[in-house]
Enzyme design. Structure first.
Site, PDB file in Angstrom:
ATOM      1  N   VAL A 121      33.862 117.113 112.209  1.00 13.94           N
ATOM      2  CA  VAL A 121      34.775 116.632 111.165  1.00 13.94           C
ATOM      3  C   VAL A 121      34.280 117.060 109.781  1.00 13.94           C
ATOM      4  CG1 VAL A 121      35.798 114.600 110.081  1.00 13.94           C
ATOM      5  CG2 VAL A 121      35.503 114.667 112.557  1.00 13.94           C
ATOM      6  N   VAL A 153      27.843 117.125 108.493  1.00 13.97           N
ATOM      7  CA  VAL A 153      28.730 118.302 108.493  1.00 13.97           C
ATOM      8  C   VAL A 153      28.846 118.867 109.912  1.00 13.97           C
ATOM      9  CG1 VAL A 153      28.609 118.910 106.065  1.00 13.97           C
ATOM     10  CG2 VAL A 153      26.800 119.704 107.578  1.00 13.97           C
ATOM     11  N   GLY A 154      29.179 117.964 110.853  1.00 15.11           N
ATOM     12  CA  GLY A 154      29.449 118.373 112.232  1.00 15.11           C
ATOM     13  C   GLY A 154      30.899 118.790 112.360  1.00 15.11           C
ATOM     14  N   LYS A 156      37.404 102.957 123.748  1.00 13.91           N
ATOM     15  CA  LYS A 156      36.338 103.897 123.415  1.00 13.91           C
ATOM     16  C   LYS A 156      35.297 103.838 124.521  1.00 13.91           C
ATOM     17  CE  LYS A 156      35.096 106.572 119.849  1.00 13.91           C
ATOM     18  NZ  LYS A 156      35.923 107.314 118.896  1.00 13.91           N
TER      19      LYS A 156
HETATM   20  P1  NAD Z   1      29.637 115.560 115.298  1.00 14.24           P
HETATM   21  O1  NAD Z   1      28.610 115.147 116.280  1.00 14.24           O
HETATM   22  O2  NAD Z   1      30.302 116.885 115.469  1.00 14.24           O
HETATM   23  O3  NAD Z   1      29.027 115.522 113.813  1.00 14.24           O
HETATM   24  C1  NAD Z   1      28.309 114.439 113.316  1.00 14.24           C
HETATM   25  C2  NAD Z   1      27.275 115.025 112.369  1.00 14.24           C
HETATM   26  O4  NAD Z   1      26.624 113.961 111.691  1.00 14.24           O
HETATM   27  C3  NAD Z   1      26.191 115.833 113.094  1.00 14.24           C
HETATM   28  O5  NAD Z   1      26.067 117.105 112.481  1.00 14.24           O
HETATM   29  C4  NAD Z   1      24.934 114.972 112.911  1.00 14.24           C
HETATM   30  O6  NAD Z   1      23.752 115.750 112.847  1.00 14.24           O
HETATM   31  C5  NAD Z   1      25.245 114.281 111.605  1.00 14.24           C
HETATM   32  N1  NAD Z   1      24.497 113.067 111.358  1.00 14.24           N
HETATM   33  C6  NAD Z   1      24.176 112.071 112.229  1.00 14.24           C
HETATM   34  N2  NAD Z   1      23.482 111.102 111.574  1.00 14.24           N
HETATM   35  C7  NAD Z   1      23.384 111.493 110.278  1.00 14.24           C
HETATM   36  C8  NAD Z   1      22.802 110.909 109.113  1.00 14.24           C
HETATM   37  N3  NAD Z   1      22.176 109.741 109.142  1.00 14.24           N
HETATM   38  N4  NAD Z   1      22.899 111.583 107.939  1.00 14.24           N
HETATM   39  C9  NAD Z   1      23.526 112.774 107.881  1.00 14.24           C
HETATM   40  N5  NAD Z   1      24.087 113.374 108.959  1.00 14.24           N
HETATM   41  C10 NAD Z   1      24.019 112.737 110.134  1.00 14.24           C
HETATM   42  O7  NAD Z   1      30.709 114.385 115.269  1.00 14.24           O
HETATM   43  P2  NAD Z   1      32.177 114.432 114.646  1.00 14.24           P
HETATM   44  O8  NAD Z   1      33.146 114.641 115.738  1.00 14.24           O
HETATM   45  O9  NAD Z   1      32.184 115.300 113.453  1.00 14.24           O
HETATM   46  O10 NAD Z   1      32.331 112.909 114.196  1.00 14.24           O
HETATM   47  C11 NAD Z   1      31.814 112.440 112.962  1.00 14.24           C
HETATM   48  C12 NAD Z   1      32.361 111.050 112.688  1.00 14.24           C
HETATM   49  O11 NAD Z   1      33.788 111.096 112.626  1.00 14.24           O
HETATM   50  C13 NAD Z   1      32.037 109.997 113.751  1.00 14.24           C
HETATM   51  O12 NAD Z   1      31.891 108.741 113.137  1.00 14.24           O
HETATM   52  C14 NAD Z   1      33.270 110.004 114.627  1.00 14.24           C
HETATM   53  O13 NAD Z   1      33.419 108.798 115.355  1.00 14.24           O
HETATM   54  C15 NAD Z   1      34.335 110.174 113.579  1.00 14.24           C
HETATM   55  N6  NAD Z   1      35.594 110.711 114.067  1.00 14.24           N
HETATM   56  C16 NAD Z   1      35.628 111.904 114.695  1.00 14.24           C
HETATM   57  C17 NAD Z   1      36.849 112.416 115.108  1.00 14.24           C
HETATM   58  C18 NAD Z   1      36.967 113.776 115.742  1.00 14.24           C
HETATM   59  O14 NAD Z   1      38.083 114.305 115.792  1.00 14.24           O
HETATM   60  N7  NAD Z   1      35.880 114.387 116.202  1.00 14.24           N
HETATM   61  C19 NAD Z   1      38.028 111.681 114.911  1.00 14.24           C
HETATM   62  C20 NAD Z   1      37.956 110.463 114.232  1.00 14.24           C
HETATM   63  C21 NAD Z   1      36.723 109.989 113.821  1.00 14.24           C
END
Ligand code: NAD
Length: 360
Positions: free
Chosen positions: A182, A179-180, A78
């Site tokens: 994922v 709600v980003g 990572k």
């Molecule tokens: P992203 O940046 O698109 O979305 C994350 C969201 O979380 C954002 O909208 C942010 O504003 C919100 N957020 C941050 N802190 C917060 C809090 N305290 N309370 C509420 N909302 C909060 O990221 P993503 O790609 O959706 O990833 C989300 C999680 O999933 C991460 O932990 C990431 O490591 C994990 N993940 C992502 C993927 C992928 O395919 N993108 C794969 C496996 C795991």
């Protein structure tokens, strides 16, 4: 480093600084026993570099376990880029990051994670081939988060059937934290299947969009996980499941996309003791890396990627059943299964070391 609480036999941890662009990054390679260390790049503004290091160490270890359980020919790694990165430096920073990834000669393969877009990875790709999650890659490629969300939804269906006695997600109430990429895609998956949604995000425009599209209910970011729902889905950053939070949960199950959801091992024990079904994070959120690996290894027929993501359903059932039979928390079961695979690969790798001897 070797005494760090999150150090777990990591093979290599590289600190990167590029004066010209201002890039500060940490690339942690946990294991390459199964193949190149695959795992996304996160851009986040940490309180200090110690927090960034801890995140990189924990996330890379999780990637090793995730990739092992998903049956991928990839180890775990990572990268974290320490923000903030001003908009006018962003391109330079990702160019320098691509250069740093290339210097590792394929030991680490990068892709998107929190705060990083497909566009950023396109910039990285002009400096290295050791990158995935690119647009226009054919059957698979681009943003991995829809694949991740699909896997989480499948795991939720498995948990619903095994632990909640529900044959589908229709009518179940799910609270989604974040709600980003994922979480937003998960809301779509759940909304399409008739689940009722409660959502929270520090980004209010994202909450508005989900409420408008799926009729979701808004919750406070600090208390969303304590909502009176059937399932909670942590989909923001890690550590959401603290011992205090899990002691107060009202949901019957936790199935989310975020990495490193459990703040401590004890939190996993509390969930188990309270008979709250916990689907281990790295088991259920592997959909994205399954796609990323297919793109990277050029095996990216989309029907095959979908079939591989579908396997998350059975894997979740398997871990729930083993947990039930052995009366052991699911996170401990998943760790043991993953370390079994990684340990075997490490031993084989060590046995073949002599073949890599340079005779000169
Ligand atoms: P992203 O940046 O698109 O979305 C994350 C969201 O979380 C954002 O909208 C942010 O504003 C919100 N957020 C941050 N802190 C917060 C809090 N305290 N309370 C509420 N909302 C909060 O990221 P993503 O790609 O959706 O990833 C989300 C999680 O999933 C991460 O932990 C990431 O490591 C994990 N993940 C992502 C993927 C992928 O395919 N993108 C794969 C496996 C795991």
């Amino acid at each position: 480093m070797f005494e760090h609480e999150s150090f777990d036999q990591h093979e290599r941890v590289v600190h990167v600084h590029d004066a010209a662009s201002g890039l500060r990054a940490i690339i942690a390679i946990h294991s390459t026993a199964l193949g190149p260390a695959g795992g996304g790049c996160r851009l986040w503004t940490y309180n200090d570099s110690a927090e960034a290091l801890k995140d990189a160490l924990r996330l890379s270890r999780g990637m090793s376990c995730k990739n092992a359980l998903a049956g991928l020919k990839m180890g775990g790694g990572k990268a974290v880029i320490l923000g903030p990165v001003p908009d006018d430096r962003r391109r330079d920073v990702f160019e320098a990051f691509g250069d740093a990834v290339n210097d590792l000669c394929g030991a680490y393969v990068t892709a998107e994670d929190v705060g990083v877009s497909v566009n950023d990875m396109q910039v990285v790709a002009s400096y290295t081939d050791f990158v995935s999650g690119l647009s226009g890659a054919g059957g698979a490629g681009g943003d991995p988060s829809p694949f991740t969300a699909r896997g989480v939804r499948l795991a939720m269906e498995a948990v619903a059937s095994r632990s909640l006695g529900a044959s589908s997600l229709e009518g179940l109430k799910v609270a989604v934290q974040g709600v980003g990429g994922v979480g937003g895609n998960l809301c779509r998956e759940l909304g399409e299947r008739g689940a009722t949604l409660v959502v929270a995000d520090i980004n209010t425009s994202r909450v508005e969009a989900v409420c408008d599209t799926y009729g979701a209910e808004r919750a406070d970011v600090d208390t969303v996980l304590l909502s009176d729902v059937d399932i909670v889905a942590p989909c923001a950053l890690g550590g959401a499941l603290t011992e205090e939070t899990v002691s107060k949960l009202r949901a019957k199950a936790v199935v989310g996309g975020a990495n490193n959801q459990l703040a401590t091992l004890k939190a996993g024990e509390i969930l188990f003791d309270r008979q709250i079904a916990y689907a281990p994070d790295y088991l259920v959120n592997a959909g994205g890396i399954i796609m990323v690996a297919a793109e990277y290894f050029r095996t990216n027929a989309s029907d095959r990627v979908h079939a591989d993501v579908e396997k998350i359903y059975d894997r979740t059932l398997n871990v729930l059943d083993r947990s039930n039979e052995s009366q052991t928390p699911t996170n401990i079961i998943a760790d043991a299964m993953a370390y079994d695979i990684i340990g075997k690969a490490r031993r084989e790798d060590a046995e073949h070391r002599s073949e890599r001897r340079v005779v000169g």
